[in-house]
Design a protein around this motif. Structure first.
Motif, short mmCIF file in Angstrom:
data_model
loop_
_atom_site.label_atom_id
_atom_site.label_comp_id
_atom_site.label_asym_id
_atom_site.label_seq_id
_atom_site.Cartn_x
_atom_site.Cartn_y
_atom_site.Cartn_z
N THR A 297 0.77 -1.40 -0.19
CA THR A 297 -0.03 -0.08 -0.12
C THR A 297 0.86 1.31 0.06
OG1 THR A 297 -1.98 -1.19 1.23
CG2 THR A 297 -1.81 1.30 1.22
N SER A 298 0.58 2.13 -1.00
CA SER A 298 1.33 3.43 -1.12
C SER A 298 0.93 4.36 0.25
CB SER A 298 0.82 4.12 -2.31
OG SER A 298 1.71 3.52 -3.36
N TYR A 299 2.22 4.95 0.46
CA TYR A 299 1.95 6.02 1.72
C TYR A 299 1.40 7.32 1.01
CZ TYR A 299 3.80 9.57 4.90
OH TYR A 299 3.98 10.58 5.74
N ALA A 300 1.76 7.60 -0.10
CA ALA A 300 1.21 8.78 -0.60
C ALA A 300 1.01 8.60 -2.28
CB ALA A 300 2.33 10.15 -0.71
N PRO A 301 -0.02 8.08 -2.54
CA PRO A 301 -0.27 7.78 -3.93
C PRO A 301 -0.86 8.96 -4.89
CG PRO A 301 -2.18 6.95 -2.49
CD PRO A 301 -1.13 7.59 -1.71
N THR A 302 -1.10 9.79 -4.42
CA THR A 302 -1.52 10.88 -5.08
C THR A 302 -0.98 12.32 -4.80
OG1 THR A 302 -3.35 11.72 -3.27
CG2 THR A 302 -3.92 9.88 -5.11
N LEU A 303 -0.91 13.30 -5.71
CA LEU A 303 -0.23 14.53 -5.64
C LEU A 303 -0.86 15.09 -4.04
CD1 LEU A 303 1.74 16.49 -6.32
CD2 LEU A 303 0.06 17.65 -7.72
N GLU A 304 -2.48 15.07 -4.00
CA GLU A 304 -2.71 15.60 -2.57
C GLU A 304 -2.36 15.06 -1.30
OE1 GLU A 304 -5.19 16.56 -6.02
OE2 GLU A 304 -4.38 14.60 -5.41
N ALA A 305 -2.00 13.80 -1.47
CA ALA A 305 -1.41 12.94 -0.39
C ALA A 305 0.22 13.43 -0.03
CB ALA A 305 -1.59 11.41 -0.54
N VAL A 306 0.78 13.54 -1.28
CA VAL A 306 2.18 14.31 -1.11
C VAL A 306 2.11 15.69 -0.29
CG1 VAL A 306 4.09 15.00 -2.38
CG2 VAL A 306 3.11 12.81 -3.08
N LEU A 307 1.08 16.42 -0.89
CA LEU A 307 1.44 17.80 -0.35
C LEU A 307 0.94 17.71 1.03
CD1 LEU A 307 -0.73 19.73 -3.37
CD2 LEU A 307 1.92 19.71 -2.97
N ASP A 308 -0.02 16.77 1.42
CA ASP A 308 -0.44 16.95 2.85
C ASP A 308 0.69 16.48 3.78
OD1 ASP A 308 -2.21 16.69 5.23
OD2 ASP A 308 -2.61 14.78 4.61
N THR A 309 1.35 15.45 3.29
CA THR A 309 2.42 14.76 3.95
C THR A 309 3.58 15.73 4.10
OG1 THR A 309 3.42 13.57 2.45
CG2 THR A 309 1.70 12.48 3.52
N ALA A 310 3.81 16.45 3.17
CA ALA A 310 4.82 17.69 3.36
C ALA A 310 4.54 18.74 4.13
CB ALA A 310 5.08 18.21 1.93
N GLY A 311 3.30 19.05 4.54
CA GLY A 311 3.06 19.98 5.49
C GLY A 311 2.70 21.21 4.67
N VAL A 312 2.25 21.52 3.28
CA VAL A 312 2.05 22.36 2.46
C VAL A 312 0.48 22.63 3.00
CG1 VAL A 312 1.60 23.44 0.27
CG2 VAL A 312 3.30 21.57 0.36
N PRO A 313 0.58 24.10 3.49
CA PRO A 313 -0.93 24.53 3.93
C PRO A 313 -1.96 24.70 3.06
CG PRO A 313 0.71 26.26 3.97
CD PRO A 313 1.52 25.12 3.87
N ARG A 314 -3.14 24.71 3.00
CA ARG A 314 -4.12 24.91 2.20
C ARG A 314 -4.50 26.08 1.52
NH1 ARG A 314 -7.21 19.79 1.29
NH2 ARG A 314 -7.75 21.11 -0.26
N ARG A 315 -4.16 27.01 2.44
CA ARG A 315 -3.71 28.72 1.71
C ARG A 315 -3.24 29.29 2.96
NH1 ARG A 315 -9.35 31.35 1.88
NH2 ARG A 315 -10.07 29.70 0.54
N GLY A 316 -2.83 30.64 2.53
CA GLY A 316 -2.15 31.38 3.62
C GLY A 316 -0.64 31.26 3.44
N ARG A 317 0.08 31.70 4.48
CA ARG A 317 1.67 31.73 4.37
C ARG A 317 2.30 30.33 4.58
NH1 ARG A 317 5.55 32.44 8.56
NH2 ARG A 317 7.20 33.83 7.73
N LEU A 318 3.28 30.33 3.74
CA LEU A 318 3.83 28.86 3.69
C LEU A 318 5.08 28.69 5.17
CD1 LEU A 318 4.69 28.74 -0.25
CD2 LEU A 318 3.20 27.35 1.22
N PRO A 319 5.24 27.77 5.29
CA PRO A 319 6.31 27.73 6.45
C PRO A 319 7.54 28.08 6.19
CG PRO A 319 5.20 25.43 5.96
CD PRO A 319 4.89 26.26 4.89
N ASP A 320 8.26 28.76 7.14
CA ASP A 320 9.60 29.23 7.11
C ASP A 320 10.52 28.18 6.81
OD1 ASP A 320 8.72 31.63 7.37
OD2 ASP A 320 8.88 31.55 9.73
#
Length: 320
Positions: A297-320
């Motif tokens: 079973t894949s840990y991140a089979p979709t781009l959305e899963a990749v963005l989620d695991t990478a901690g990319v926020p849904r909107r607003g300021r990106l992490p420093d």
């Protein structure tokens, strides 16, 4: 990749791990003082101090690579690989998992002629090493894995794994999303998360090695590691939706002549391999091997899963 794979084997097997690394302080994913772990501190180009330990290995996962300097790339990507294989005990060795790059393969997993003709020092040395391994006495025990675009780690702090270049680039790329969403182009590629590569490699390393079952290949088994292909347009659209932005229904078609014009106008330096990649556009392969191909079973089979695991926020300021 080394840290993800070491962690997976440490947590999901009883393997004793010999970890060859240059800087022990960078090892965060596994406890260096565990009795199952032995650190072999040194450079891949100088293996003699660890020759006795290397000879005890039954399985080898070779993730190290080099680029940027032609001489260093040749020494690490070709010469050191052969030296490592020479130090292994054929009576003990069961398998070698060798990391290459999907960039040197065509759609059908054959070596691209352009890799040797136009490739950077990294591409050329990877292509040369694959050719050498096909003729090596240990070829039937070698599995060559060819990762596609690799995500891993997080865009901000809070992960014990190193951040891949692609994940680190997401933060900078999102700052240009306002422009990218107006552009369209015909191109496609595969991607995969480093955790999923580790899952596949750990599976291979803990199951019996057998003659290459892949049709149409030589003694060395070739596995391109990636998820189903995605187009550039789908990629940009997914980023826009993730950031909860607005995607224009139409955009500017980046045809070849326009790309060439922008290169000249903006005085962008491109080498022969860059130009080949612009012409190639579709870096897709068949078959491609995500974890599901092995019943996993894949840990991140979709781009959305990749963005989620990478901690990319849904909107607003990106992490420093």
């Amino acid at each position: 990749m080394g840290q993800y794979t070491a962690e997976h084997l440490y947590r999901n097997s009883n393997a004793e791990l010999l970890l060859l690394l240059r800087d022990p302080s960078k090892l965060k994913a596994v406890p260096a003082d565990d009795p199952r772990i032995t650190l072999l501190v040194g450079d891949l180009r100088d293996l003699e101090p660890h020759a006795a330990a290397i000879a005890t290995a039954t399985r080898v996962i070779h993730t190290a690579t080099a680029w940027g300097d032609p001489q260093r790339a040749q020494q690490v990507n070709v010469v050191a690989v052969k030296r490592l294989l020479a130090l292994l005990d054929p009576a003990r060795l069961e398998q070698v998992i060798y990391f290459s790059t999907a960039s040197i393969l065509d759609r059908n997993l054959n070596l691209l002629p352009e890799a040797m003709a136009y490739g950077t020092e990294y591409i050329q040395t990877k292509a040369q090493c694959l050719q050498d391994l096909e003729r090596h006495p240990l070829a039937e025990r070698i599995v060559a894995v060819f990762p596609t675009l690799v995500f891993g780690g997080r865009v901000g702090p809070g992960d014990c794994h190193p951040t891949s270049y692609l994940t680190a680039g997401v933060k900078e790329g999102l700052s240009w999303l306002w422009l990218a969403k107006w552009l369209r182009t015909e191109a496609s590629f595969h991607f995969i998360h480093a955790a999923d590569i580790a899952t596949v490699c750990a599976h291979l390393a803990t199951t019996p090695q057998r003659p290459n079952p892949e049709p149409g290949q030589g003694a060395v088994r070739r596995l391109v590691l990636g998820q189903a292909p995605i187009t550039i347009n789908q990629f940009v659209a997914s980023l826009v939706r993730w950031r909860r932005g607005w995607l224009p229904p139409v955009g500017i078609d980046l045809q070849g002549w326009l790309i060439e014009g922008l290169i000249k106008l903006l005085r962008i330096e491109v080498n022969a391999w860059d130009r080949f990649s612009i012409r190639q556009r579709h870096f897709v392969h068949q078959p491609v091997s995500p974890p599901e191909r092995f019943g996993l079973t894949s840990y991140a089979p979709t781009l959305e899963a990749v963005l989620d695991t990478a901690g990319v926020p849904r909107r607003g300021r990106l992490p420093d």
